[in-house]
Design a protein around this motif. Structure first.
Motif, mmCIF file in Angstrom:
data_model
loop_
_atom_site.group_PDB
_atom_site.id
_atom_site.type_symbol
_atom_site.label_atom_id
_atom_site.label_comp_id
_atom_site.label_asym_id
_atom_site.label_seq_id
_atom_site.Cartn_x
_atom_site.Cartn_y
_atom_site.Cartn_z
ATOM 1 N N PRO A 1 45.497 40.885 54.483
ATOM 2 C CA PRO A 1 46.599 41.388 55.309
ATOM 3 C C PRO A 1 47.960 41.141 54.663
ATOM 4 O O PRO A 1 48.117 40.287 53.783
ATOM 5 C CB PRO A 1 46.456 40.585 56.605
ATOM 6 N N ARG A 2 48.946 41.876 55.138
ATOM 7 C CA ARG A 2 50.301 41.760 54.596
ATOM 8 C C ARG A 2 50.872 40.376 54.899
ATOM 9 O O ARG A 2 50.960 39.969 56.060
ATOM 10 C CB ARG A 2 51.210 42.833 55.200
ATOM 11 N N PRO A 3 51.268 39.634 53.852
ATOM 12 C CA PRO A 3 51.837 38.301 54.084
ATOM 13 C C PRO A 3 53.318 38.391 54.464
ATOM 14 O O PRO A 3 53.986 39.404 54.205
ATOM 15 C CB PRO A 3 51.672 37.630 52.718
ATOM 16 N N ALA A 4 53.815 37.339 55.041
ATOM 17 C CA ALA A 4 55.230 37.305 55.439
ATOM 18 C C ALA A 4 56.153 37.380 54.231
ATOM 19 O O ALA A 4 57.303 37.814 54.353
ATOM 20 C CB ALA A 4 55.505 36.032 56.247
ATOM 21 N N THR A 5 55.661 36.973 53.067
ATOM 22 C CA THR A 5 56.479 36.941 51.853
ATOM 23 C C THR A 5 56.375 38.221 51.017
ATOM 24 O O THR A 5 56.869 38.263 49.891
ATOM 25 C CB THR A 5 56.048 35.760 50.975
ATOM 26 N N ALA A 6 55.755 39.258 51.561
ATOM 27 C CA ALA A 6 55.495 40.475 50.786
ATOM 28 C C ALA A 6 56.780 41.121 50.284
ATOM 29 O O ALA A 6 57.764 41.236 51.013
ATOM 30 C CB ALA A 6 54.712 41.473 51.624
ATOM 31 N N ASP A 7 56.765 41.528 49.005
ATOM 32 C CA ASP A 7 57.873 42.296 48.443
ATOM 33 C C ASP A 7 57.383 43.624 47.853
ATOM 34 O O ASP A 7 58.142 44.334 47.214
ATOM 35 C CB ASP A 7 58.604 41.485 47.359
ATOM 36 N N LEU A 8 56.105 43.950 48.102
ATOM 37 C CA LEU A 8 55.522 45.194 47.627
ATOM 38 C C LEU A 8 54.858 45.922 48.793
ATOM 39 O O LEU A 8 54.437 45.288 49.767
ATOM 40 C CB LEU A 8 54.464 44.915 46.554
ATOM 41 N N PRO A 9 54.752 47.236 48.710
ATOM 42 C CA PRO A 9 53.980 47.953 49.729
ATOM 43 C C PRO A 9 52.496 47.632 49.605
ATOM 44 O O PRO A 9 52.071 46.933 48.674
ATOM 45 C CB PRO A 9 54.265 49.427 49.406
ATOM 46 N N GLU B 1 49.994 43.427 51.048
ATOM 47 C CA GLU B 1 48.705 43.704 51.673
ATOM 48 C C GLU B 1 47.832 44.381 50.625
ATOM 49 O O GLU B 1 48.286 45.275 49.897
ATOM 50 C CB GLU B 1 48.896 44.624 52.878
ATOM 51 N N MET B 2 46.574 43.970 50.527
ATOM 52 C CA MET B 2 45.698 44.520 49.492
ATOM 53 C C MET B 2 44.353 44.911 50.078
ATOM 54 O O MET B 2 43.816 44.223 50.949
ATOM 55 C CB MET B 2 45.499 43.503 48.359
ATOM 56 N N LEU B 3 43.821 46.012 49.575
ATOM 57 C CA LEU B 3 42.517 46.510 49.989
ATOM 58 C C LEU B 3 41.711 46.806 48.728
ATOM 59 O O LEU B 3 42.056 47.690 47.945
ATOM 60 C CB LEU B 3 42.667 47.768 50.837
ATOM 61 N N PHE B 4 40.646 46.047 48.532
ATOM 62 C CA PHE B 4 39.745 46.222 47.389
ATOM 63 C C PHE B 4 38.459 46.861 47.913
ATOM 64 O O PHE B 4 37.752 46.254 48.724
ATOM 65 C CB PHE B 4 39.443 44.878 46.728
ATOM 66 N N VAL B 5 38.162 48.064 47.450
ATOM 67 C CA VAL B 5 37.122 48.888 48.059
ATOM 68 C C VAL B 5 35.896 48.995 47.158
ATOM 69 O O VAL B 5 36.020 49.257 45.957
ATOM 70 C CB VAL B 5 37.661 50.305 48.359
ATOM 71 N N ASP B 6 34.712 48.830 47.751
ATOM 72 C CA ASP B 6 33.477 49.278 47.115
ATOM 73 C C ASP B 6 33.373 50.780 47.362
ATOM 74 O O ASP B 6 33.273 51.216 48.533
ATOM 75 C CB ASP B 6 32.252 48.585 47.741
ATOM 76 N N ARG B 7 33.387 51.576 46.304
ATOM 77 C CA ARG B 7 33.280 53.017 46.487
ATOM 78 C C ARG B 7 31.964 53.377 47.190
ATOM 79 O O ARG B 7 30.998 52.618 47.118
ATOM 80 C CB ARG B 7 33.361 53.742 45.136
ATOM 81 N N PRO B 8 31.888 54.529 47.870
ATOM 82 C CA PRO B 8 30.660 54.910 48.580
ATOM 83 C C PRO B 8 29.425 54.854 47.682
ATOM 84 O O PRO B 8 29.387 55.466 46.619
ATOM 85 C CB PRO B 8 30.953 56.346 49.029
ATOM 86 N N GLY B 9 28.424 54.083 48.115
ATOM 87 C CA GLY B 9 27.189 53.950 47.356
ATOM 88 C C GLY B 9 27.228 52.904 46.273
ATOM 89 O O GLY B 9 26.260 52.754 45.518
ATOM 90 N N HIS B 10 28.322 52.152 46.176
ATOM 91 C CA HIS B 10 28.481 51.119 45.152
ATOM 92 C C HIS B 10 28.706 49.771 45.827
ATOM 93 O O HIS B 10 29.147 49.705 46.974
ATOM 94 C CB HIS B 10 29.663 51.444 44.236
ATOM 95 N N GLY B 11 28.441 48.694 45.076
ATOM 96 C CA GLY B 11 28.614 47.372 45.659
ATOM 97 C C GLY B 11 27.781 47.248 46.923
ATOM 98 O O GLY B 11 26.568 47.426 46.896
ATOM 99 N N TYR B 12 28.441 46.998 48.052
ATOM 100 C CA TYR B 12 27.743 46.895 49.326
ATOM 101 C C TYR B 12 28.130 48.013 50.295
ATOM 102 O O TYR B 12 27.806 47.942 51.488
ATOM 103 C CB TYR B 12 27.998 45.524 49.946
ATOM 104 N N SER B 13 28.798 49.056 49.802
ATOM 105 C CA SER B 13 29.118 50.203 50.647
ATOM 106 C C SER B 13 27.929 51.132 50.778
ATOM 107 O O SER B 13 27.153 51.317 49.834
ATOM 108 C CB SER B 13 30.296 50.999 50.063
ATOM 109 N N GLU B 14 27.784 51.745 51.944
ATOM 110 C CA GLU B 14 26.783 52.788 52.129
ATOM 111 C C GLU B 14 27.264 54.074 51.472
ATOM 112 O O GLU B 14 28.477 54.269 51.288
ATOM 113 C CB GLU B 14 26.509 52.982 53.617
ATOM 114 N N ARG B 15 26.319 54.939 51.118
ATOM 115 C CA ARG B 15 26.672 56.153 50.376
ATOM 116 C C ARG B 15 27.378 57.188 51.244
ATOM 117 O O ARG B 15 28.319 57.834 50.793
ATOM 118 C CB ARG B 15 25.417 56.763 49.759
ATOM 119 N N GLY B 16 26.895 57.389 52.473
ATOM 120 C CA GLY B 16 27.521 58.368 53.333
ATOM 121 C C GLY B 16 27.071 59.784 53.042
ATOM 122 O O GLY B 16 26.036 60.013 52.394
#
Length: 349
Positions: free
Chosen positions: A51-59, A87-102
């Motif tokens: 989540p976005r920290p209180a000290t964030a200086d980047l989008p 705030e950062m979001l690191f994504v497993d692409r669909p069907g990779h890592g632990y993401s379902e393929r969809g």
């Protein structure tokens, strides 16, 4: 005689499939999920959301990994040095890592870009700088075209975005086939792939040094699981036709864009992809770093972060920083050459 041979073949297939199932469980035990699964409409994407920290200086920053990878690759490169800044979001692409393929559309970059956009909505991220490495570059480009309102900026790291001469490795073509591909991934991929993890990870860094703990931290063995390998192969097989059709539309991208590439990248040729992006996206800045291979996210992390700052509107001279990185790479190369004789130099795969 024929019946006996048939029985032996079936027995070997069963044993090989059993071994693959056993190793799949062992790989998942060694590298458990560090993210959280989120339903985005009938299937679930896995991601680590900071989540976005209180000290964030980047989008907000959204990271999209490349082929044969998972979210740990970008997480290990950027989470610590960017801690407290965004705030950062690191994504497993669909069907990779632990993401379902969809659904079927997730077999091409546009579908995966839409999946990331849906995940952002679920996580309350209205817009972000989208960071795509290698194959993730094609998805970042698709995201910029399809979701401009969610795109604060685009950062391409050694991207794969344009048609290329020649084909792809045979095992991708085989693994993507309907029946033979299933057999290949279920029986042979794990025993063959486990022997190539070391050389394969070394090759993606070449001519730079791979961090000694890279395999342990980024879990490249996850791609060897049969269904994941098959998804990965289908992605790679579909990429050429996709970028051939969509590269002419990159001029539609209006978001601020930075492309960081190495002139020694043997995985994705910078003269085709990165220069092509710089040519096709209006106002894009190309940062080419001499003696850099396919991993600017690890070898020149500081330049990549400076590019994020630049896309956020902060004054950064990326060309000067690139020149400083070249000196650092050259110095590191000199240290390596004094530690090992030239006869032990690695060869390209």
């Amino acid at each position: 005689m024929i019946d006996s041979l048939f029985i032996v073949i079936i027995l070997l297939i069963v044993l090989a499939a059993g071994f693959s199932a056993y190793k799949t469980r062992a790989i998942e035990q060694a590298y458990p999920n560090i993210g959280e699964l989120t339903d985005i409409g009938g299937y679930r994407l896995n991601a680590v959301h900071l989540p976005r920290p209180a000290t964030a200086d980047l989008p907000a920053l959204v990271f999209i990994h490349g082929a044969s990878g998972n979210l740990r690759d970008q997480f290990e490169a950027f989470a610590a040095p960017l801690s407290g800044r965004a705030e950062m979001l690191f994504v497993d692409r669909p069907g990779h890592g632990y993401s379902e393929r969809g659904p079927a559309e997730n077999a091409v970059p546009s579908g995966q870009a839409d999946a990331v956009a849906k995940l952002m909505d679920k996580r309350g991220i209205k817009s972000a700088i989208i960071v795509g490495h290698s194959f993730g570059g094609a998805i970042a480009a698709a995201f910029g075209m399809r979701h401009p309102e969610k795109t604060k900026g685009l950062l391409f790291l050694a991207p794969a975005t344009h048609p290329w001469p020649g084909g792809i490795d045979w095992y991708y073509t085989l693994a993507a086939l309907p029946v033979l591909g299933w057999l290949f991934t279920q029986i042979l991929v794990i025993p063959l792939g486990l022997r190539r993890v070391e050389s394969g990870t070394l090759s993606i860094f070449r001519p730079n040094e791979r961090p000694a703990d890279y395999i342990m931290k980024t879990a490249p063995e996850l791609v060897l699981r049969p269904q994941t390998f098959r998804n990965n192969a289908i992605d790679v097989v579909n990429l050429f036709a996709y970028v051939s059709a969509h590269a002419p539309r990159y001029s539609e991208i209006k978001a601020p864009t930075v492309i960081i590439t190495g002139d020694s990248d043997d995985i994705v040729l910078e003269e085709l992809h990165s220069r092509g992006l710089a040519r096709d996206i209006p106002g894009a800045e190309l940062v080419t770093i001499r003696n850099l291979g396919h991993k600017p996210d690890y070898v020149t992390t500081d330049v990549a972060i400076a590019a994020m700052e630049r896309l956020a509107g902060q004054p950064r001279d990326l060309q000067v920083l690139a020149a400083q990185a070249e000196i650092r790479i050259s110095d590191l190369g000199s240290e390596v050459s004094t530690r090992q004789p030239s006869s032990q130099a690695m060869t390209t795969s």
